[in-house]
Scaffold this active site. Sequence first.
Site, PDB file in Angstrom:
ATOM      1  CG  ASP A  52      -9.649   1.863  -0.825  1.00 40.19           C
ATOM      2  OD1 ASP A  52      -8.720   1.998  -1.487  1.00 40.19           O
ATOM      3  OD2 ASP A  52      -9.749   1.615   0.257  1.00 40.19           O
ATOM      4  CG  ASP A  64      -2.351   0.396   1.029  1.00 40.60           C
ATOM      5  OD1 ASP A  64      -2.505   1.357  -0.007  1.00 40.60           O
ATOM      6  OD2 ASP A  64      -3.281  -0.028   1.480  1.00 40.60           O
TER       7      ASP A  64
HETATM    8  C1  GAL Z   1      -6.318   1.141   1.477  1.00 37.18           C
HETATM    9  C2  GAL Z   1      -6.494   0.058   0.017  1.00 37.18           C
HETATM   10  C3  GAL Z   1      -7.379  -1.018   0.285  1.00 37.18           C
HETATM   11  C4  GAL Z   1      -7.135  -1.780   1.614  1.00 37.18           C
HETATM   12  C5  GAL Z   1      -6.865  -0.623   2.772  1.00 37.18           C
HETATM   13  C6  GAL Z   1      -6.390  -1.322   4.001  1.00 37.18           C
HETATM   14  O1  GAL Z   1      -5.111   1.896   1.051  1.00 37.18           O
HETATM   15  O2  GAL Z   1      -6.780   0.658  -0.919  1.00 37.18           O
HETATM   16  O3  GAL Z   1      -7.424  -1.969  -0.446  1.00 37.18           O
HETATM   17  O4  GAL Z   1      -5.763  -2.258   1.494  1.00 37.18           O
HETATM   18  O5  GAL Z   1      -5.915   0.381   2.634  1.00 37.18           O
HETATM   19  O6  GAL Z   1      -6.193  -0.402   4.975  1.00 37.18           O
END
Ligand code: GAL
Length: 403
Positions: free
Chosen positions: A184, A127
């Site tokens: 997301d 991430d």
């Molecule tokens: C976001 C990501 C999600 C998930 C989340 C976890 O940045 O896009 O898919 O992994 O973090 O905190």
Amino acid sequence: MLAKAPRVGFNTWNNFGEDISDQVIRETADKMVELGLRDAGYEYLVIDDCWSKRERDPVTGKIVPDETKFPNGMKAVSDYVHSKGLKFGMYSCDGVMTCARYPASFDHEFLDAQTFAEYGVDFLKYDNCYRPRTVDQALLYRRMSAALKASGREILFSACNWGDVEVETWARSAGIHMYRSTGDINDSFESFKNIALSQINRDPVIDWTRPVDELHETLRADGGSCSNAPGCFNDIDMLTVGMFGKGNVANKGCDATDYKTQFALWCFMGAPLMLGADLRNFLKPSFKPMLDLVTNKGLIALDQDEECRPAFRATNQPWGKGPLVLGRLLSGGDIAVGFFNLGENDSRMYLYFETLGIPDAAGINLEMTDVMTGEDFGVKREFVDIVVPKHDCRVFRCKPVSR
Ligand code: GAL
């Protein structure tokens, strides 16, 4: 080669969020086998964010699994997943904390990669939260990529920087096997519609009052997926198919037609297919249509087509209001066409074969087969039109045949 085709599996985030545990992973692994998902190609079981304690081990500096969630440690979980014939995935981040504020890998890349290798990890989602703003993202992704390679284990590298700084232009050079090009997803029709259109919205602004011939020049639909090719794929986020408004990314929820369109869009765009719904529901008779959908052989074959070419927009109909017609060149000379009605009214949708590169003067017809049902749709000349109910879709495989 890792990632010859888009990767297929399951990720915990959409349904479970922070409520992950040894038990959840084991039960999900069991279901992936029992439901026939593994045999349909769902290979990876990935634990997303929130798996560790809030602090690194003060002595070793390692990230430590939360022992209330994973009382047997992570190697035991990984061994269980492997014993089911599946591959095991985990998660970290290029910043000082993960997005949910757990320890992340900035300046600990080689140690963490080593730790993941010790667990038997086959896939790392990486991430982009809490990254020191002055540090170049591509450099940090290259660094983790090098760390994974140095770990001595073959680990697929899945980058999640939400399409920031045109990731599609440097993902391949950074050693990334799949790159998230979107923000997301949440469980609603609007969310996945916007994601699908975001793959197209990088087009120049189109002036629909111009003559059709001139418009053809501006019809591009490769967006973030232009780098889609064996070894590195455009990831448009985990699926919400079968969530029905429950779980960590719950929103309004979708109905069965919406989920059909979501899954068909992901397959059409040749995207990684990571399920997100609680698979423990999928044995219930009411979930049979969802299971049939995500194991549909025609759609999965389309997703996995060996040439892995991106889709392109294949209509000159104003699409902002809903109708989205996509084309995609497949291995062996077939052409896929998809009619996605993302609008709020039933719609008659048109496709002139000219936009696929087949003018009528070429003397070629298209033999059309419905990808989802296998039904013969007949041989069409020059164009096809079809009524698609709102939110629904039709996807065809077309064989060019001389008249
Ligand atoms: C976001 C990501 C999600 C998930 C989340 C976890 O940045 O896009 O898919 O992994 O973090 O905190």
